[in-house]
Design an enzyme around this catalytic site. Structure first.
Site, PDB file in Angstrom:
ATOM      1  CD  GLU A 286     -12.552  -3.997  15.026  1.00 26.86           C
ATOM      2  OE1 GLU A 286     -12.415  -4.937  15.815  1.00 26.86           O
ATOM      3  OE2 GLU A 286     -13.645  -3.585  14.616  1.00 26.86           O
ATOM      4  CB  CYS A 320      -5.699 -10.116  15.699  1.00 27.24           C
ATOM      5  SG  CYS A 320      -7.360 -10.558  15.202  1.00 27.24           S
TER       6      CYS A 320
HETATM    7  P1  NAP Z   1      -0.520  -2.753   9.800  1.00 28.23           P
HETATM    8  O1  NAP Z   1       0.887  -2.802   9.393  1.00 28.23           O
HETATM    9  O2  NAP Z   1      -0.902  -1.869  10.923  1.00 28.23           O
HETATM   10  O3  NAP Z   1      -1.345  -2.331   8.480  1.00 28.23           O
HETATM   11  C1  NAP Z   1      -2.741  -2.261   8.484  1.00 28.23           C
HETATM   12  C2  NAP Z   1      -3.187  -1.309   7.414  1.00 28.23           C
HETATM   13  O4  NAP Z   1      -2.754   0.006   7.740  1.00 28.23           O
HETATM   14  C3  NAP Z   1      -2.603  -1.623   6.033  1.00 28.23           C
HETATM   15  O5  NAP Z   1      -3.586  -1.401   5.064  1.00 28.23           O
HETATM   16  C4  NAP Z   1      -1.485  -0.614   5.935  1.00 28.23           C
HETATM   17  O6  NAP Z   1      -1.114  -0.291   4.610  1.00 28.23           O
HETATM   18  C5  NAP Z   1      -2.110   0.577   6.606  1.00 28.23           C
HETATM   19  N1  NAP Z   1      -1.184   1.628   7.013  1.00 28.23           N
HETATM   20  C6  NAP Z   1       0.154   1.551   7.200  1.00 28.23           C
HETATM   21  N2  NAP Z   1       0.642   2.753   7.565  1.00 28.23           N
HETATM   22  C7  NAP Z   1      -0.404   3.608   7.613  1.00 28.23           C
HETATM   23  C8  NAP Z   1      -0.555   4.986   7.944  1.00 28.23           C
HETATM   24  N3  NAP Z   1       0.478   5.753   8.323  1.00 28.23           N
HETATM   25  N4  NAP Z   1      -1.785   5.533   7.882  1.00 28.23           N
HETATM   26  C9  NAP Z   1      -2.852   4.788   7.524  1.00 28.23           C
HETATM   27  N5  NAP Z   1      -2.775   3.473   7.202  1.00 28.23           N
HETATM   28  C10 NAP Z   1      -1.567   2.891   7.260  1.00 28.23           C
HETATM   29  O7  NAP Z   1      -1.089  -4.204  10.150  1.00 28.23           O
HETATM   30  P2  NAP Z   1      -0.992  -5.539   9.279  1.00 28.23           P
HETATM   31  O8  NAP Z   1       0.404  -6.037   9.320  1.00 28.23           O
HETATM   32  O9  NAP Z   1      -1.632  -5.324   7.960  1.00 28.23           O
HETATM   33  O10 NAP Z   1      -1.944  -6.518  10.089  1.00 28.23           O
HETATM   34  C11 NAP Z   1      -1.538  -7.226  11.215  1.00 28.23           C
HETATM   35  C12 NAP Z   1      -2.007  -6.537  12.479  1.00 28.23           C
HETATM   36  O11 NAP Z   1      -3.422  -6.434  12.459  1.00 28.23           O
HETATM   37  C13 NAP Z   1      -1.678  -7.313  13.724  1.00 28.23           C
HETATM   38  O12 NAP Z   1      -1.255  -6.417  14.719  1.00 28.23           O
HETATM   39  C14 NAP Z   1      -3.010  -7.965  14.101  1.00 28.23           C
HETATM   40  O13 NAP Z   1      -3.132  -8.288  15.475  1.00 28.23           O
HETATM   41  C15 NAP Z   1      -3.953  -6.895  13.698  1.00 28.23           C
HETATM   42  N6  NAP Z   1      -5.312  -7.409  13.503  1.00 28.23           N
HETATM   43  C16 NAP Z   1      -6.263  -7.091  14.425  1.00 28.23           C
HETATM   44  C17 NAP Z   1      -7.552  -7.584  14.295  1.00 28.23           C
HETATM   45  C18 NAP Z   1      -8.627  -7.242  15.286  1.00 28.23           C
HETATM   46  O14 NAP Z   1      -9.794  -7.540  15.019  1.00 28.23           O
HETATM   47  N7  NAP Z   1      -8.312  -6.619  16.410  1.00 28.23           N
HETATM   48  C19 NAP Z   1      -7.856  -8.409  13.211  1.00 28.23           C
HETATM   49  C20 NAP Z   1      -6.860  -8.703  12.278  1.00 28.23           C
HETATM   50  C21 NAP Z   1      -5.584  -8.188  12.434  1.00 28.23           C
HETATM   51  P3  NAP Z   1       0.156  -1.009   3.921  1.00 28.23           P
HETATM   52  O15 NAP Z   1      -0.196  -2.428   3.810  1.00 28.23           O
HETATM   53  O16 NAP Z   1       0.265  -0.306   2.620  1.00 28.23           O
HETATM   54  O17 NAP Z   1       1.329  -0.752   4.819  1.00 28.23           O
END
Ligand code: NAP
Length: 516
Positions: A286, A320
């Site tokens: 997602e 999001c």
């Molecule tokens: P993110 O930077 O992509 O991080 C999400 C998760 O991925 C975190 O736990 C992060 O860990 C981890 N991660 C980072 N690098 C990784 C890698 N190479 N391999 C595996 N995991 C890795 O996103 P965010 O800033 O936490 O969240 C915001 C984003 O989520 C926005 O784009 C928002 O639109 C989206 N979102 C989407 C939905 C939906 O239902 N579609 C709902 C909520 C949020 P770290 O924290 O340690 O970096």
């Protein structure tokens, strides 16, 4: 016999009862700030030399808590523990697995203000947003428990003479659950509970900005006596150990919610078959959004203004589903924009842990603060600033509601996910053009249209290409199994969290025939 599922109800913080409950909970949490939380691998507490400090974004010197930080070695140990636990957990009856979720829901419901208060500290969530996050967590647990009871028994097949046939759903194996920070309880618990109730075991890697609320959820799972190794708590830097979790041949599936960038990275890496791996990994991804509210010349502009402001600035625009683009018919542009700016100007911004119920808190961290301010600089070149750009002297990462007018549909402000309280206003004329602008991004998560013309609404139902479409209401605030949630295109793998086909993504169907 269980009562039918229904979503938790919100409270009204202008009333003395809920207000006092929240103040008490904030005091309780304050008395517990700064504690340390270990990893949990195979039911054992594991400490590490490296730590993650979780801070209050509104008061960055305040440490909310400190968690042990897993590296690659701990990631592999957690996968091995999950693999071991799968042997027994996968044989536990579906309805017995569901009971753990029902008990966990009961624990969180009894302490719902406390869970909300942790999010007020760890995320600077305004009170109602934090409370809604905790409600959604309870909803996921309640709903998925009932769903597993529905999907646990053999499923209907067509009877055939001379044979006894059945189809049953069995678990996949070891799952890696990677949530974002922005719904640190609801999404984290939703993905984890879906994975475990379907009979899988889990390595849970919470987001680094919100590990404490995840540690609190782990305490609940222990309280309800979930067997060791079913959920292994493994906070750590996604950049440093995420690939190890995704690449491991032990990993059967990855449930991820987060950015497009990391989601597509996981998608690519999960496609590679590693030595010793005997399956194709499944990914449930997602991802981000660039969501629009469309307002036609036949809309109730006052209602539209209310919806736009709530959807653009609720939780500082860090959803999001947040409205980051207002796509408006030029014939109602002036009337609508005046109302939007008037409403947004009245929003209060401040530290929600300071015992005051502000409309908006701080954005999540320094990196987000700098990124969003970078986009505000871009907005100055791409459009006309109508509201915002007031720097607060506070040390917290506060950004007031910011609105840019005259943004072109192809501008960066109109195309890139900012994930902060920045609204881009884009003009068009007539429904064709408005919908083309709204559909003109690589995402397809949420969207809304305001119109009092039935034909326009009917067209939008078919032509507005988003996973969650709202007619004459705001585009945020989906409820579990009321509006199953998830987007199209670069917003993810088209799954619907909190919907009736979600749990099947965590299982595989086995057809069994006995000749009579
Ligand atoms: P993110 O930077 O992509 O991080 C999400 C998760 O991925 C975190 O736990 C992060 O860990 C981890 N991660 C980072 N690098 C990784 C890698 N190479 N391999 C595996 N995991 C890795 O996103 P965010 O800033 O936490 O969240 C915001 C984003 O989520 C926005 O784009 C928002 O639109 C989206 N979102 C989407 C939905 C939906 O239902 N579609 C709902 C909520 C949020 P770290 O924290 O340690 O970096």
């Amino acid at each position: 016999m269980l009562t039918p599922y229904r979503p938790e109800e919100y409270v009204d913080f202008s009333q003395p009862g809920p207000r006092q409950n929240m103040l008490d909970a904030l005091k309780l949490v304050e008395s517990q700030l700064g504690r340390s939380y270990p990893l949990r691998i195979g039911g054992k507490k594991v400490d590490t030399a490296a730590k993650i400090d979780s801070i209050n974004p509104a008061l960055p010197e305040q440490v909310v808590g400190r968690v042990a930080k897993a590296g690659i070695e701990e990631a592999h140990a957690a996968l091995a523990a999950a693999d071991e636990a799968f042997k027994t957990w996968s044989r536990v009856a579906p309805e017995a697995r569901a009971r753990y979720l029902l008990r966990a829901a009961a624990v969180i419901r009894r302490r719902i203000y406390e869970f909300a208060a942790w999010m007020v500290y760890e995320e600077s969530k305004p009170w109602i947003e934090a409370y809604a996050d905790a409600c959604e967590c309870v909803d996921f647990l309640e709903f998925y428990a009932r769903e597993m009871m529905r999907l646990g028994p053999p499923q209907p097949v067509t009877p055939y003479p001379g044979e006894e046939n059945e189809l049953r759903y069995i678990p996949l194996g070891v799952g890696v659950v990677i949530p974002p920070w922005n719904f640190p309880l609801a999404i984290m618990a939703g993905m984890t509970s879906a994975a475990l109730v379907t009979g899988n075991t889990v390595v849970l890697k919470p987001a680094s900005a919100s590990p404490i609320i995840a540690a609190k959820f782990m305490e609940v799972l222990e309280e309800v006596m979930l067997p060791p190794g079913v959920v292994n708590f493994c906070p750590g830097s996604g950049g440093a150990m995420g690939d190890a979790l995704v690449d491991s041949p032990r990993t059967r599936f990855i449930a991820f919610t987060g950015s497009r960038e990391i989601g597509t990275r996981i998608f690519e890496r999960a496609a590679k078959v590693h030595p010793g791996q005997t399956w194709l990994k499944r990914t449930i991804l997602e991802m981000g959004g660039k969501d629009s509210i469309v307002v036609t010349d036949k809309a109730d502009v006052a209602a539209a203004a209310e919806g736009v402001v709530a959807a653009a600035f609720g939780f500082q625009g860090q959803k999001c589903s947040a409205c980051s683009r207002l796509v408006v018919d030029e014939r109602v542009h002036n009337a609508l924009v005046t109302l939007v700016v008037e409403r947004a100007r009245k929003l209060t911004v401040g530290n929600p842990t300071s015992l005051e119920n502000f409309n908006m808190g701080a954005v999540i961290d320094k990196a987000a603060f700098e990124k969003i301010n970078g986009y505000i600089e871009i907005g100055r070149k791409e459009g006309r600033l109508l509201l915002g750009d007031v720097r607060t002297p506070s040390p917290g990462y506060f950004i007031p509601p910011t609105i840019f007018d005259d943004i072109k549909p192809t501008a960066r402000l109109a195309q890139e996910e900012i994930f902060g309280p920045v609204l881009a206003i884009i003009r068009g004329r007539g429904l064709d053009e408005l919908l083309a602008i709204a559909n003109g991004t690589e995402y397809g998560l949420t969207g809304a249209i305001y119109s009092n013309d039935r034909a326009e609404l009917e067209r939008a139902r078919h032509e507005f290409h988003v996973g969650n479409l709202y007619l004459n209401r705001k585009c945020t605030g989906a409820l579990v199994d009321v509006q199953p949630f998830g987007g199209f295109n670069m917003s993810g793998t088209d799954s619907k969290a909190g919907g009736r086909d979600y749990l099947q993504l965590f299982m595989q169907g086995k057809s069994i025939t006995e000749r009579l």
